[in-house]
Design a protein around this motif. Structure first.
Motif, mmCIF file in Angstrom:
data_model
loop_
_atom_site.group_PDB
_atom_site.id
_atom_site.type_symbol
_atom_site.label_atom_id
_atom_site.label_comp_id
_atom_site.label_asym_id
_atom_site.label_seq_id
_atom_site.Cartn_x
_atom_site.Cartn_y
_atom_site.Cartn_z
ATOM 1 N N SER A 181 4.311 -34.389 44.039
ATOM 2 C CA SER A 181 5.485 -33.692 43.516
ATOM 3 C C SER A 181 5.614 -33.894 42.010
ATOM 4 N N THR A 219 7.431 -29.072 47.410
ATOM 5 C CA THR A 219 7.259 -30.382 46.769
ATOM 6 C C THR A 219 8.515 -30.827 46.062
ATOM 7 N N ARG A 220 9.380 -29.888 45.644
ATOM 8 C CA ARG A 220 10.633 -30.269 44.997
ATOM 9 C C ARG A 220 11.537 -31.027 45.964
#
Length: 629
Positions: free
Chosen positions: A110, A230-231
């Protein structure tokens, strides 16, 4: 549903530790059992029993964090909807199955998306844009809390590699601590956990938990719809705390040499009174002690001291209570017992003695003894051989053993509060309340005086010995009742005093003779808690939580210990996460490096006391206080 190996990284990391237990050596634990053991450990860190229900979002968040999860507000809202009233232990287990812990690889992946230079760091400006503009947005205060983490920020850049390492270490340590607590505490080990019982040696398969109808569940597709974002991992990680504040205090070895307690020059001409007492450690870890009222007839210079009582222990037998810290809080009674004003406390030290010198006006004062609990703790050492208390000679007559008589003589020293070598009815009743929960009335005391050696209507040391011998004879030599008395007084099976600390108080005054009376023997809470909070607020350093001006952490440092108090001026309760992992050569009264406390609205509470493990070495107190909610 079985848990496949490696599917739950944080839980699986504990497998080697769990498999070392005597039971698991014979019957290796399955993945399913390891999962439930970790669920129990996390749940019982927050609740007294797994039969208790989760009744708020805050409790759900805290329990998930102790299970190695790091839930975002979106995750919490998924399981705690407007229709949710409570969740049970089985619901909690189901949530843990769905919400897998974030792996280090996922976190790094991330962060790498923002690492334009591929150097392991991100500009604060870039981090700020991501966290406030995209995905599950964070507030300015929440972002500042991330950027202000000293260990992972420098020169305007966020070191995400260090952050990931710190995050994983914190999660693993939190889980390890909960497991150790579950393993050590026999009460927890034998509790019924929701619908799951401790397995028998045959180990029936653990039942699949039945969720309560209060959870509004979604489909698997909905539950894991953000898994590829991924956030989501980034936001979940950085939103664990709203804001944080840290304290760092370095204490030198034997630091008390700079503020040593000294006697007043003319003390030999002053009038003096003395009283003894004792701290007792209860089964639940609570500490109780004698409490006193003192009368000063006219304004005087006063010198008060408190120290552990030195008993005549047998050669080679440990005296752990002599290293226990002691303190005395002096409160003045104004109009009523309920209205007590903190005057002072014994913060200066000379070896094992703590004291205070100053002027007190005429009046009634309460003397409340205190110990931090850093050194007076439940004994962990197993006792392999039980001491013999009684024996019979060749004629069959029963006698007390020499070792038991020596222990009884020490107990007599402790309960002889005025130190006159005799036990009054009042002194004996403090002993009776401690060991049996009942008082001896005047009629029973008259019978005692007729049958046992007394002097001036008070029981002698020999009379006390004979009283215990009579109890042994009443039990026909069975020592079980004698052991109840010994355990109540803090002795273990080896007749070592490990769960009590007897002390002696000396009071000197230059103008009048002080009068002191023992009035209670009760928990070191209530008035004592208020007195400690007041003293820390008066003398300690204060730090306000960034962005939350109503939440203040106060830290008081003396030469022997450090005390922190959390003040919540807001109208809502708050939960504060405390992390002591980076402290060196330190021990705290809670016995945990990582824990959380709930502070009621408009209140203050003692968060923790910290002392050095080894006073001959430097100790460093480094603590991070973080607001969870």
């Amino acid at each position: 549903m079985a848990i496949s190996p490696g599917s739950d990284a944080a839980f699986s990391s504990q497998k080697s530790t769990l498999s070392e237990s005597p039971r698991s050596k014979k019957f290796p634990l399955t993945e399913e059992e390891i999962f439930y053991m970790n669920c129990r450990a996390a749940y019982l860190t927050v609740f007294k029993s797994s039969l208790d229900n989760i009744i708020s979002k805050d409790q759900l968040c805290l329990a998930l964090q102790h299970a190695g999860r790091n839930p975002s507000q979106k995750t919490i809202n998924k399981y705690w909807t407007p229709q949710t009233a409570k969740l049970n232990f089985d619901d909690f287990c189901l949530i843990l199955r769905k919400e897998k812990p974030t792996s280090k690889a996922e976190l790094l992946k991330s962060f790498k998306q923002l690492d334009v230079n591929d150097d392991g760091s991100i500009l604060h400006t870039d981090l700020y844009k991501l966290l406030t503009k995209r995905g599950e947005k964070m507030t300015r205060e929440e972002v500042n809390a991330v950027i202000n983490l000293a260990d992972v920020n420098a020169d305007g850049r966020f070191d995400y590699i260090k952050f990931c390492k710190l995050y994983m270490t914190t999660n693993e340590q939190c889980l390890k601590t909960t497991l150790e607590k579950l393993e050590v505490d026999s009460k927890l080990r034998h509790q019924q956990f929701g619908s799951h019982m401790e397995g028998s040696p045959e180990r029936d398969p653990s039942p699949v938990p039945k969720p309560s109808p209060r959870i509004i569940r979604k489909t698997d597709q909905e539950s894991f719809s953000n898994k590829g974002d991924t956030r989501s991992s980034l936001l979940t990680t950085t939103r664990e705390f709203r804001t944080s504040v840290s304290f760092t205090i370095t204490m030198g070895a034997n630091s008390n040499r700079n503020s040593k307690l000294t006697e007043p020059n003319s003390i030999k001409e002053w009038q003096c009174v003395q009283s003894k007492g004792c701290f007792f450690l209860e089964e639940d870890g609570e500490i109780i002690s004698h409490q006193y009222r003192m009368q000063i007839a006219q304004r005087s210079l006063v010198y008060l001291t408190i120290k552990p009582l030195n008993l005549s222990q047998a050669e080679g037998k440990p005296s752990p209570w002599l290293s226990v810290d002691t303190a005395l809080y002096i409160l003045k009674e104004n109009e009523s017992q309920a209205n007590l004003q903190l005057m002072c406390f014994t913060e200066l030290r000379n070896r094992e003695m703590f004291g205070w010198t100053g002027e007190l006006g005429p009046g009634i004062y309460w003397l409340i003894p205190s110990t931090t609990g850093c050194r007076l703790k439940k004994e962990r050492k197993p006792i392999t051989e039980e001491a013999q208390l009684v024996y019979r000679d060749e004629t069959g007559e029963l006698f007390l053993t020499k070792e038991f008589r020596s222990t009884l003589s020490d107990i007599f020293e402790v309960i002889d509060l005025d130190g006159n070598g005799l036990l009054s009815l009042e002194e004996y009743n403090f002993f009776e309340l401690r060991t049996s929960g009942e008082k001896c009335d005047e009629d029973a005391w008259a019978v005692c005086r007729e049958n046992f050696d007394t002097k001036k209507n008070e029981l002698t040391r020999q009379g006390f010995m004979d009283l215990n011998l009579m109890e042994a004879n009443d039990g026909e030599g069975d020592p079980r009742d004698l052991w109840v008395t010994l355990h109540s007084m803090g002795y273990n099976k080896a007749l070592e005093l490990t769960e009590a600390c007897p002390f002696v108080i000396d009071i000197y005054a230059d103008k009048c003779k002080p009068r002191i009376k023992t009035v209670h023997m009760e928990a070191c809470s209530g008035q004592l808690e208020k007195a400690i909070c007041k003293s820390v607020l008066n003398k300690g350093d204060a730090k306000v939580m960034d962005g939350y001006e109503n939440i203040i952490v106060h830290t008081y440092k003396c030469d022997t210990w450090i005390t922190s108090v959390i003040e919540n001026k807001s109208d809502n309760k708050v939960i504060i996460h405390i992390n002591n992992e980076l402290s060196k050569n330190c021990v705290n009264n809670r016995g945990l490096d990582i824990f959380a406390v709930e502070v009621a609205p408009k209140s203050t509470m003692v968060c923790q006391h910290v002392m050095p493990l080894n006073e001959r070495q430097e100790w460093i107190y480094y603590c991070v206080y973080s607001l969870i909610s």
